[in-house]
Design a protein around this motif. Structure first.
Motif, PDB file in Angstrom:
ATOM      1  N   THR A   1       0.838  -1.206   0.000  1.00  0.00           N
ATOM      2  CA  THR A   1       0.000   0.000   0.000  1.00  0.00           C
ATOM      3  C   THR A   1       0.868   1.250   0.000  1.00  0.00           C
ATOM      4  OG1 THR A   1      -0.123   0.103   2.420  1.00  0.00           O
ATOM      5  CG2 THR A   1      -1.829  -1.172   1.303  1.00  0.00           C
ATOM      6  N   ARG A   2       0.327   2.327  -0.568  1.00  0.00           N
ATOM      7  CA  ARG A   2       1.024   3.621  -0.602  1.00  0.00           C
ATOM      8  C   ARG A   2      -0.053   4.700  -0.661  1.00  0.00           C
ATOM      9  NH1 ARG A   2       5.516   6.784   0.336  1.00  0.00           N
ATOM     10  NH2 ARG A   2       5.970   8.203  -1.387  1.00  0.00           N
ATOM     11  N   HIS A   3      -0.095   5.547   0.387  1.00  0.00           N
ATOM     12  CA  HIS A   3      -1.161   6.544   0.475  1.00  0.00           C
ATOM     13  C   HIS A   3      -2.516   5.844   0.297  1.00  0.00           C
ATOM     14  CE1 HIS A   3       2.075   9.241   0.763  1.00  0.00           C
ATOM     15  NE2 HIS A   3       2.386   9.255  -0.531  1.00  0.00           N
ATOM     16  N   ASP A   4      -3.247   6.170  -0.771  1.00  0.00           N
ATOM     17  CA  ASP A   4      -4.588   5.607  -0.920  1.00  0.00           C
ATOM     18  C   ASP A   4      -4.653   4.544  -2.017  1.00  0.00           C
ATOM     19  OD1 ASP A   4      -4.076   7.350  -2.921  1.00  0.00           O
ATOM     20  OD2 ASP A   4      -6.051   8.307  -2.916  1.00  0.00           O
ATOM     21  N   LYS A   5      -3.517   3.888  -2.304  1.00  0.00           N
ATOM     22  CA  LYS A   5      -3.501   2.919  -3.403  1.00  0.00           C
ATOM     23  C   LYS A   5      -2.842   1.589  -3.017  1.00  0.00           C
ATOM     24  CE  LYS A   5      -3.862   5.977  -7.381  1.00  0.00           C
ATOM     25  NZ  LYS A   5      -4.117   7.263  -6.717  1.00  0.00           N
ATOM     26  N   VAL A   6      -3.182   0.538  -3.751  1.00  0.00           N
ATOM     27  CA  VAL A   6      -2.604  -0.795  -3.576  1.00  0.00           C
ATOM     28  C   VAL A   6      -1.875  -1.181  -4.862  1.00  0.00           C
ATOM     29  CG1 VAL A   6      -3.112  -3.236  -3.123  1.00  0.00           C
ATOM     30  CG2 VAL A   6      -4.477  -1.450  -2.030  1.00  0.00           C
ATOM     31  N   LEU A   7      -0.722  -1.858  -4.714  1.00  0.00           N
ATOM     32  CA  LEU A   7       0.066  -2.275  -5.878  1.00  0.00           C
ATOM     33  C   LEU A   7      -0.403  -3.647  -6.356  1.00  0.00           C
ATOM     34  CD1 LEU A   7       2.601  -1.612  -7.654  1.00  0.00           C
ATOM     35  CD2 LEU A   7       3.937  -2.937  -5.999  1.00  0.00           C
ATOM     36  N   LEU A   8      -0.824  -3.717  -7.606  1.00  0.00           N
ATOM     37  CA  LEU A   8      -1.200  -5.005  -8.197  1.00  0.00           C
ATOM     38  C   LEU A   8      -0.346  -5.251  -9.441  1.00  0.00           C
ATOM     39  CD1 LEU A   8      -5.130  -4.897  -8.002  1.00  0.00           C
ATOM     40  CD2 LEU A   8      -3.518  -5.862  -6.343  1.00  0.00           C
ATOM     41  N   GLY A   9      -0.065  -6.522  -9.692  1.00  0.00           N
ATOM     42  CA  GLY A   9       0.709  -6.867 -10.883  1.00  0.00           C
ATOM     43  C   GLY A   9       0.039  -8.008 -11.622  1.00  0.00           C
TER      44      GLY A   9
ATOM     45  N   ILE B   1       7.071 -10.226 -14.012  1.00  0.00           N
ATOM     46  CA  ILE B   1       5.685  -9.803 -14.234  1.00  0.00           C
ATOM     47  C   ILE B   1       5.597  -8.968 -15.508  1.00  0.00           C
ATOM     48  CG2 ILE B   1       4.896  -9.917 -11.834  1.00  0.00           C
ATOM     49  CD1 ILE B   1       5.420  -6.985 -11.531  1.00  0.00           C
ATOM     50  N   GLU B   2       4.389  -8.930 -16.064  1.00  0.00           N
ATOM     51  CA  GLU B   2       4.159  -8.257 -17.337  1.00  0.00           C
ATOM     52  C   GLU B   2       3.797  -6.793 -17.113  1.00  0.00           C
ATOM     53  OE1 GLU B   2       1.392  -9.860 -20.835  1.00  0.00           O
ATOM     54  OE2 GLU B   2       0.234  -8.850 -19.284  1.00  0.00           O
ATOM     55  N   GLN B   3       3.146  -6.534 -15.978  1.00  0.00           N
ATOM     56  CA  GLN B   3       2.624  -5.200 -15.713  1.00  0.00           C
ATOM     57  C   GLN B   3       2.413  -5.046 -14.210  1.00  0.00           C
ATOM     58  OE1 GLN B   3      -0.975  -4.550 -17.972  1.00  0.00           O
ATOM     59  NE2 GLN B   3      -1.251  -2.483 -17.158  1.00  0.00           N
ATOM     60  N   ALA B   4       2.585  -3.828 -13.701  1.00  0.00           N
ATOM     61  CA  ALA B   4       2.250  -3.533 -12.304  1.00  0.00           C
ATOM     62  C   ALA B   4       1.690  -2.128 -12.251  1.00  0.00           C
ATOM     63  CB  ALA B   4       3.472  -3.658 -11.405  1.00  0.00           C
ATOM     64  N   ARG B   5       0.704  -1.911 -11.391  1.00  0.00           N
ATOM     65  CA  ARG B   5       0.123  -0.571 -11.292  1.00  0.00           C
ATOM     66  C   ARG B   5      -0.480  -0.331  -9.922  1.00  0.00           C
ATOM     67  NH1 ARG B   5      -5.555  -1.192 -13.415  1.00  0.00           N
ATOM     68  NH2 ARG B   5      -5.569   1.055 -13.384  1.00  0.00           N
ATOM     69  N   TRP B   6      -0.545   0.965  -9.574  1.00  0.00           N
ATOM     70  CA  TRP B   6      -1.216   1.376  -8.345  1.00  0.00           C
ATOM     71  C   TRP B   6      -2.700   1.494  -8.612  1.00  0.00           C
ATOM     72  CZ3 TRP B   6       1.453   1.023  -4.088  1.00  0.00           C
ATOM     73  CH2 TRP B   6       2.842   1.231  -4.115  1.00  0.00           C
ATOM     74  N   VAL B   7      -3.507   0.847  -7.749  1.00  0.00           N
ATOM     75  CA  VAL B   7      -4.953   0.850  -7.934  1.00  0.00           C
ATOM     76  C   VAL B   7      -5.611   1.499  -6.714  1.00  0.00           C
ATOM     77  CG1 VAL B   7      -6.986  -0.621  -8.252  1.00  0.00           C
ATOM     78  CG2 VAL B   7      -4.816  -1.240  -9.330  1.00  0.00           C
ATOM     79  N   GLY B   8      -6.486   2.462  -6.944  1.00  0.00           N
ATOM     80  CA  GLY B   8      -7.183   3.143  -5.848  1.00  0.00           C
ATOM     81  C   GLY B   8      -8.345   2.316  -5.324  1.00  0.00           C
ATOM     82  N   ALA B   9      -8.878   2.739  -4.170  1.00  0.00           N
ATOM     83  CA  ALA B   9      -9.916   1.966  -3.484  1.00  0.00           C
ATOM     84  C   ALA B   9     -11.145   1.739  -4.363  1.00  0.00           C
ATOM     85  CB  ALA B   9     -10.310   2.663  -2.182  1.00  0.00           C
ATOM     86  N   ASP B  10     -11.597   2.773  -5.070  1.00  0.00           N
ATOM     87  CA  ASP B  10     -12.824   2.626  -5.872  1.00  0.00           C
ATOM     88  C   ASP B  10     -12.631   1.603  -6.986  1.00  0.00           C
ATOM     89  OD1 ASP B  10     -14.058   4.456  -4.296  1.00  0.00           O
ATOM     90  OD2 ASP B  10     -13.777   6.149  -5.662  1.00  0.00           O
ATOM     91  N   GLU B  11     -11.478   1.702  -7.662  1.00  0.00           N
ATOM     92  CA  GLU B  11     -11.229   0.761  -8.768  1.00  0.00           C
ATOM     93  C   GLU B  11     -11.027  -0.657  -8.235  1.00  0.00           C
ATOM     94  OE1 GLU B  11      -7.935   1.714 -11.329  1.00  0.00           O
ATOM     95  OE2 GLU B  11      -8.537   0.193 -12.804  1.00  0.00           O
ATOM     96  N   LEU B  12     -10.297  -0.772  -7.117  1.00  0.00           N
ATOM     97  CA  LEU B  12     -10.052  -2.098  -6.528  1.00  0.00           C
ATOM     98  C   LEU B  12     -11.372  -2.760  -6.148  1.00  0.00           C
ATOM     99  CD1 LEU B  12      -8.174  -4.302  -5.464  1.00  0.00           C
ATOM    100  CD2 LEU B  12      -7.889  -2.976  -3.362  1.00  0.00           C
ATOM    101  N   ARG B  13     -12.285  -1.972  -5.585  1.00  0.00           N
ATOM    102  CA  ARG B  13     -13.577  -2.525  -5.190  1.00  0.00           C
ATOM    103  C   ARG B  13     -14.312  -3.086  -6.411  1.00  0.00           C
ATOM    104  NH1 ARG B  13     -15.026   1.679  -2.459  1.00  0.00           N
ATOM    105  NH2 ARG B  13     -14.163   1.121  -0.436  1.00  0.00           N
ATOM    106  N   LEU B  14     -14.263  -2.347  -7.530  1.00  0.00           N
ATOM    107  CA  LEU B  14     -14.887  -2.825  -8.771  1.00  0.00           C
ATOM    108  C   LEU B  14     -14.231  -4.122  -9.258  1.00  0.00           C
ATOM    109  CD1 LEU B  14     -15.265   0.586 -10.675  1.00  0.00           C
ATOM    110  CD2 LEU B  14     -17.123  -0.846  -9.745  1.00  0.00           C
ATOM    111  N   MET B  15     -12.898  -4.210  -9.130  1.00  0.00           N
ATOM    112  CA  MET B  15     -12.188  -5.416  -9.565  1.00  0.00           C
ATOM    113  C   MET B  15     -12.551  -6.611  -8.681  1.00  0.00           C
ATOM    114  SD  MET B  15      -8.474  -3.633 -10.345  1.00  0.00           S
ATOM    115  CE  MET B  15      -7.565  -5.063 -10.937  1.00  0.00           C
ATOM    116  N   LEU B  16     -12.590  -6.365  -7.349  1.00  0.00           N
ATOM    117  CA  LEU B  16     -12.905  -7.445  -6.403  1.00  0.00           C
ATOM    118  C   LEU B  16     -14.331  -7.961  -6.618  1.00  0.00           C
ATOM    119  CD1 LEU B  16     -11.282  -5.907  -3.203  1.00  0.00           C
ATOM    120  CD2 LEU B  16     -10.544  -8.011  -4.330  1.00  0.00           C
TER     121      LEU B  16
END
Lengths: 304, 304
Positions: free
Chosen positions: B173-181, B257-272
């Motif tokens: 986690t970093r500030h308001d985001k989570v790292l996903l790859g 890994i092919e890709q990594a990005r910071w994902v915010g809470a709103d987007e992560l919730r949609l993904m989950l």
């Protein structure tokens, strides 16, 4: 040791606990492990040290470890690069008179904790190669590759990777006491927290509950992670937790431990400080066991 | 999922997270593993089930698993006894048409979670025997003993024990985001938290910092334990943590890994929730990865 923040039990993980083997300064350079050119360059670079291991012993040259650069005939394992840009390797060496037990080196405390941690990495990897020269799948002699992080079978093409065995180690608490046990083989009067190997298909928490139940008959409720320690005898990962007992009555399994008892805060403090009137002790400061006992003691002090 | 208690971050460990393979009800009966008489009695007792494994598949009889009692010729591994006093064993079976992938069984969700956890234990142990028929120390064919928890070499007398590989898996986690790859081999649009094998000589915390740095270029500060999961493909222990990043700039290692990005809470919730407009997903609910993402999300919600 700032493990618990007063009554709120908030665990801070920015601290590095002061037990042995957990202070490696190395960048493991894993990206170049299968790059022969870069490995050759590293091996021939100006600042190179090689850790020489025989069993659980380290090669010395007089009073200091023989960390001289690898000789051309030595089959070396890449350990990594330290912050001073020195490259570290490891290799197996023959039994000679110039060896010293790594446990004794740990106890003596003469080497910097960073160097002792590098020696732990070397010992675990060298031991794995020494005991895994043949393919477990087909029995053919296998070949070291990836700078020491893989063995390949030329016959069945199986790949084998270094092994690390997870062990759960737990300070079990109940009201104002901590559960300590002793194995028959330990030095007279020495007690420690319980521990055992995690098995296939278990969570850490399940392994804690099974081991404590098997060894002492005590049922465990809440389990809280404390810290972890590499333990290179030969290649364990000690996973330290604090576990809350749900009952008092001890029934030991005599095949695993010789004795188990509940120890109160005052007596535990005497044991940790080597001041117990009966000469009882509670493991060494180098082991995570000592630090788990201290953390349990701090918790008892907070709660009582 | 009651993981974090508001702002104080107190972690309760009495809950069992609702991911796969962590719900074994078995008493492993380890004290009788080298007692031939008691083992024979268990095998011949009234309530006995045998889990039949071929590779990463389970033997079925029609629409249900073939858990029929062990046949006399079957070489069995003791799993343990369930609360209904049924004794469970495992054995390797030949490849037939009646096999079903354990991953698919997990995804289908038709079997009780307790049974799926027993299957995980069986799969890891059977796989170990199938791939460790020869002594790694000397190459001689070894012999199963201790009801499946040891292999002994008749030539060099080495003992070998089942292997469990610790893996660190982390919601960064970093500030308001989570790292996903994402790895190139994964289904299109699937992202997850980072993970990797712990190496000899590392603490859990060091392995977390090394893996995240290697895969994404991100530096990690504080590391906090979350939970652990057995992962029987073939025999991993997933050690889940939440890790705080110290910097933002991602530099991926394209070999891992092919890709990594910071994902915010709103987007992560949609993904989950599988509701992301671009079809992005965040691993399956059976995996600890999903639960780590949720825990990270809850933390972001608390802090922002």
């Amino acid at each position: 040791l700032q493990c618990f923040n007063g009554t709120s039990r908030v665990r801070s993980f920015s601290f590095v606990p002061d037990f042995a083997f957990a202070h490696s300064p190395l960048d493991r350079l894993s990206a170049i492990r299968n790059n022969e050119d870069k490995l050759k360059k590293l091996r021939e670079s100006k600042a190179v040290s090689c850790v020489r291991i025989s069993g659980d012993q380290l090669l010395f040259d007089g009073d200091t470890p023989d960390f001289s650069p690898p000789k051309p005939h030595e089959n070396i394992i890449l350990l990594g690069r330290d912050p001073a840009q020195k490259n570290w390797f490891a290799t197996a060496t023959q039994a000679t008179d110039s060896l010293k037990s790594i446990r004794q080196i740990m106890i003596d405390g003469a080497l910097p904790k960073e160097v002792l941690s590098i020696i732990a990495q070397a010992r675990s990897l060298v031991h794995w190669h020494e005991t895994h020269g043949f393919c477990a799948r087909c029995g053919t002699a296998s070949v070291m590759s990836d700078a020491g992080y893989r063995r390949h079978c030329p016959a069945c093409h199986a790949d084998h990777f270094p092994r690390t065995d997870p062990v759960v180690i737990m300070a079990v608490t109940r009201h104002d006491k901590v559960l300590l046990g002793r194995q028959a083989s330990w030095p007279h009067g020495m007690f420690s927290v319980l521990a055992g190997f995690l098995e296939p298909g278990e969570t850490i928490e399940q392994a804690v509950r099974r081991e404590v139940k098997e060894e002492s008959g005590i049922e465990i409720g809440r389990v809280e992670y404390f810290a972890s320690q590499p333990w290179p005898f030969p290649a364990s990962l000690m996973i330290g937790v604090i576990a809350e007992a749900l009952n008092d009555h001890i029934e030991i399994d005599a095949t695993e431990i010789e004795q188990a008892r509940w120890v109160g805060a005052d007596e535990l403090r005497l044991m940790l400080d080597n001041k117990h009137p009966d000469g009882l002790t509670a493991s060494r400061r180098d082991a995570i066991a000592w630090h788990l006992s201290v953390a349990a003691l701090q918790r008892l002090s907070v709660e009582t």
